[in-house]
Each structure stands twice: as structure tokens, then as C-alpha cells.
Design an enzyme around this catalytic site. Structure first.
Site, PDB file in Angstrom:
ATOM      1  N   TYR A  58      -3.093  -0.080   9.959  1.00 20.35           N
ATOM      2  CA  TYR A  58      -2.787  -0.378   8.185  1.00 20.35           C
ATOM      3  C   TYR A  58      -1.616   0.127   8.135  1.00 20.35           C
ATOM      4  O   TYR A  58      -0.871  -1.254   7.300  1.00 20.35           O
ATOM      5  CB  TYR A  58      -3.891  -0.094   8.165  1.00 20.35           C
ATOM      6  CG  TYR A  58      -4.120   0.019   6.303  1.00 20.35           C
ATOM      7  CD1 TYR A  58      -4.598  -1.890   6.083  1.00 20.35           C
ATOM      8  CD2 TYR A  58      -3.897   0.565   5.438  1.00 20.35           C
ATOM      9  CE1 TYR A  58      -5.088  -2.121   4.428  1.00 20.35           C
ATOM     10  CE2 TYR A  58      -4.138   0.519   3.776  1.00 20.35           C
ATOM     11  CZ  TYR A  58      -3.977  -1.281   3.705  1.00 20.35           C
ATOM     12  OH  TYR A  58      -4.700  -1.023   2.153  1.00 20.35           O
ATOM     13  N   SER A 103       1.349  -1.247  -0.180  1.00 16.49           N
ATOM     14  CA  SER A 103      -0.063  -0.292   0.238  1.00 16.49           C
ATOM     15  C   SER A 103       0.724   1.205   0.466  1.00 16.49           C
ATOM     16  O   SER A 103       1.857   0.770   0.345  1.00 16.49           O
ATOM     17  CB  SER A 103      -0.828   0.068   1.043  1.00 16.49           C
ATOM     18  OG  SER A 103      -1.242   1.118   1.262  1.00 16.49           O
TER      19      SER A 103
END
Length: 265
Positions: free
Chosen positions: A158, A145
Site C-alpha cells: 500500500y 494517503s
């Protein structure tokens, strides 16, 4: 040149590929010739996805298992090897995000994100690596990501998980490169999916959603990405064309990470 990108005869396992990014990547690998295996936690999602793949002309083998359950993963990998064959390509796509301010997030919520987004890829990778060593080749693609590089409000777990996944990617490359196993990552930017649709809806006055405006302003490409934008990078990293690419994170973000942003007027 085309033969370098062919996946004919390869078996690709894409976790969490019932829909969204995982479904798009699995479809691209199938188009390049790979036989597709995927998993999800829910039997209904797996059944529905098998039908969606079939409608797209893809024969996909669906399995129900939890990527965070080591015993279950090893059992299902053995079953996949018996029923379909040894995995040549693993795409660690399954993941979750919890958008909660860090001071309000419980340790259990933090652990859950880390478990799925980081421990899951670790368990999956170590389950398929022995067969890859035996075969003399293998490709592992971790879906990282932009949060592997950046922080942002409400995504502490995250970002921690995806930052860890970046380093796990590099370490797998370091430890198993001598066995002709390449481990790389794809770092998607902001992708237009049904889940992000509310963030792209026009406001009552016809203006853009504030978050939509923010993303467009931060992206040199001046648009959201699509799941199709991830197909080419996935095929490249799964194919022989990337045999000397190892430990790399390929950011498919329209240039966000390279851009400081527009000067205020």
C-alpha cells in the site's frame, strides 16, 4: 467568490464511489453542481449506490467496470462520453489495502495492490486526458494517503503504491499542465468509517482501543477525521478556485504529518 467553487455543468467521474470516502466526495461534488458518474466492480454495489444517491437527492450514473482492465476502461469511458458527456473531473478513489507483514506477503498479493492503487489511476487518467485536452481544461484528483509519505508495519504494498501515486500525480501535472489540466492529490488521515469502527470501540473496562489511543495521541486535532472533512478539499481541487494549484498533495490528516508526537510523561 462562490462562482469559483461552482461545479455547475461539469461531469465528475469518481471511481469506487459506492460507499465510504468515494461516496462522500461524489456527494460533495454533486452539491457543488456537478453531474456524477461512478463505478464499482459489482453490479449489486452500483445498484445500491444509485438508490443511496437518489435518496440524497443526487442523480448519479453508475457503471460496472474494472479500473485495472485497460480495454474495459476505454470502452466504458467511450460509453460514458456518449451517454453522459466528456469527463471534466476524474477522482481516482478506488483502492485496496492488504495488511500483511512484508516477509509473509506473496508477490501476487503485492502486485494486486499495486495494480489497483497505482496502475488503475494511471489507466483511468490516460483514458480521460485526450478529451480534457480537446476541451481545454480538466481536473484529476488522486486519493493518496499519509502512506505516500510514511511507512508502517504490514502495509508495504500500500505504501509503495501510494508513494508511486504521489509521483504519478506530480508527473501528470508536469506533462499536462500546459493544456490547463490540473492533477492534485488528497491524502486522508485516519478517517472514521464503518471499516475502522472496530478500532474505535471501547474496551470492556471502558478504556479506548489501543489503536484508537495511538491515533488520538498522534493527531493534533485529537480526533479521527470524518468523510465530511474531505468534502471541502475535494470541491476546491475540482473547481476553478484551484486553477493554479498543480502537482500538490493536500493532506487532510488533522496535522499528523506535521507532528512529532507528545513527549512521554
Amino acid at each position: 467568490m462562490n462562482s469559483q467553487f461552482s461545479l455547475k455543468g461539469k461531469i465528475a467521474l469518481v471511481t469506487g464511489a459506492s460507499y465510504g470516502i468515494g461516496f462522500a466526495i461524489a456527494s460533495a461534488l454533486a452539491e457543488a453542481g456537478a453531474k456524477i458518474v461512478f463505478n464499482d466492480l459489482r453490479p449489486d454495489l452500483v445498484e445500491d449506490a444509485v438508490e443511496k444517491y437518489k435518496a440524497a437527492g443526487i442523480e448519479a450514473h453508475g457503471y460496472v467496470f474494472d479500473v485495472t482492465n485497460e480495454e474495459e476502461v476505454y470502452s466504458m469511458i467511450a460509453k460514458i462520453e456518449k451517454e453522459v458527456g466528456a469527463v471534466d473531473i476524474l477522482v481516482n478513489n478506488a483502492g485496496i489495502i492488504k495488511r500483511i507483514p512484508m516477509h509473509e506477503m506473496s508477490a501476487e498479493e503485492f502486485r494486486r495492490v499495486i495494480d489497483i492503487d497505482l496502475n488503475g489511476p494511471f489507466i483511468m487518467a490516460k483514458a480521460v486526458i485526450p478529451a480534457m485536452i480537446k476541451k481545454g481544461h480538466g481536473k484529476i484528483i488522486n486519493i493518496c494517503s499519509m502512506m505516500s509519505e510514511l511507512g508502517r508495519e504490514t502495509v508495504s504494498a500500500y505504501a509503495a503504491a501510494k508513494g508511486g501515486l504521489k509521483m504519478l500525480t506530480r508527473n501528470i501535472a508536469s506533462e499536462y499542465g500546459e493544456y490547463n489540466i490540473q492533477c492534485n492529490g488528497i491524502g486522508p488521515g485516519y478517517i472514521a468509517t464503518p471499516q475502522t469502527a472496530p478500532l474505535r470501540e471501547k474496551q470492556a473496562d471502558g478504556s479506548r482501543h489501543p489503536f484508537d489511543s495511538f491515533i488520538i495521541a498522534k493527531t493534533p486535532a485529537a480526533r479521527w477525521g470524518t468523510t465530511d472533512d474531505l468534502k471541502g478539499p475535494a470541491v476546491f481541487l475540482a473547481s476553478e478556485a484551484s486553477n493554479f494549484v498543480n502537482g500538490h498533495i493536500l493532506y487532510v490528516d488533522g496535522g499528523i504529518l506535521a507532528y512529532i508526537g507528545k513527549q512521554p510523561k
